[in-house]
Every structure is written in C-alpha cells, then in structure tokens.
Design a protein around this motif. Structure first.
Motif, short mmCIF file in Angstrom:
data_model
loop_
_atom_site.label_atom_id
_atom_site.label_comp_id
_atom_site.label_asym_id
_atom_site.label_seq_id
_atom_site.Cartn_x
_atom_site.Cartn_y
_atom_site.Cartn_z
N PRO A 27 0.74 -1.21 -0.01
CA PRO A 27 -0.08 -0.05 0.06
C PRO A 27 0.76 1.30 0.07
O PRO A 27 0.53 2.22 -0.53
N SER A 31 0.99 4.32 -2.90
CA SER A 31 0.50 5.60 -2.62
C SER A 31 1.67 6.54 -3.09
O SER A 31 1.49 7.66 -3.40
N ALA A 34 1.62 6.97 -6.86
CA ALA A 34 0.39 7.70 -7.11
C ALA A 34 0.86 9.26 -6.68
O ALA A 34 0.37 10.00 -7.65
N ASP A 40 -4.75 9.72 -9.03
CA ASP A 40 -5.47 8.95 -7.75
C ASP A 40 -4.98 7.84 -7.34
O ASP A 40 -4.46 6.88 -8.16
N ARG A 41 -4.79 7.63 -6.06
CA ARG A 41 -4.47 6.19 -5.55
C ARG A 41 -5.18 5.17 -6.17
O ARG A 41 -4.51 4.11 -6.37
N GLU A 42 -6.40 5.25 -6.10
CA GLU A 42 -7.35 4.21 -6.62
C GLU A 42 -6.99 3.78 -8.13
O GLU A 42 -7.11 2.63 -8.55
N ILE A 43 -6.36 4.65 -8.99
CA ILE A 43 -6.09 4.25 -10.37
C ILE A 43 -4.71 3.48 -10.30
O ILE A 43 -4.72 2.53 -10.95
N ALA A 45 -3.58 1.81 -7.81
CA ALA A 45 -4.00 0.50 -7.14
C ALA A 45 -4.61 -0.39 -7.89
O ALA A 45 -4.29 -1.79 -8.32
N ALA A 46 -5.49 -0.01 -8.82
CA ALA A 46 -6.07 -0.96 -9.86
C ALA A 46 -5.03 -1.42 -11.08
O ALA A 46 -4.90 -2.68 -11.11
N HIS A 49 -3.13 -4.15 -9.25
CA HIS A 49 -3.81 -5.49 -9.11
C HIS A 49 -3.56 -6.05 -10.20
O HIS A 49 -3.33 -7.43 -10.40
N VAL A 72 -11.49 4.21 -14.74
CA VAL A 72 -10.76 4.77 -13.53
C VAL A 72 -9.75 5.80 -14.24
O VAL A 72 -8.78 6.45 -13.69
#
Length: 93
Positions: A27, A31, A34, A40-43, A45-46, A49, A72
């Motif tokens: 994580p 971060s 990103a 964005d952290r979500e982008i 992270a996706a 993954h 995303v």
C-alpha cells in the motif's frame, strides 16, 4: 513518498522496479507511486492489481479489465514522465 506515512522507496527497490525485477507491491508503494505521478491512488492501485494478477496488454484491451481501466482513467502507455520519476527516485534514494 507516501504522503500518509512518509515512507519512500529505497534505492534498491527503485532499481528493481526500473530493472523489471520482482518486488512486493505494498500500500505504501502504491501511494508513493500515485503521489509521484500525480494520479489518484485508486487508479494506481487498480493498475497494480492487474499487473500482479499478470494481465497482458492484449488482455487489457477488451472485456472487463479494459472497462475498468477506462472507468478509472488509467489508459495509456508508460513513457518518459514515469521513467524520469523513477530515475529521480533513484538519485534521491
């Protein structure tokens, strides 16, 4: 640097990333990437993954994985900006 914890990747980790060697996606690393890329952290992270699962470029061009990438906003090829950031991390570590 991970803005929440202050963690930054080590010089050896940066070298592994640049060299395409194996490394753990954490994580804090997500971060930090990103923040460095201004995404964005979500982008990130996706994308991480999908990379860890082992999707290829061809598999990401259609179906559910491609739809997720479009949602995303993580489309595109890595380029000079990403390489420059990785190289800066290497110099600063």
């Amino acid at each position: 640097m991970d803005p929440e914890s202050g963690w930054a990747p080590s010089k050896s980790l940066v070298a592994k990333i640049i060299g395409g060697q194996g490394y753990d996606v954490t994580p804090q690393l997500v971060s930090a990437v990103a923040a460095a890329l201004g995404l964005d952290r979500e982008i990130v992270a996706a994308a991480a993954h999908l990379q860890v699962i082992g999707y290829t470029d061809a598999e990401l061009s259609s179906g559910a994985p491609a739809k997720l990438i479009r949602i995303v906003g993580a489309e595109g090829e890595p380029g000079d900006v990403e390489r420059a950031i990785a190289e800066r991390w290497d110099r600063e570590a």
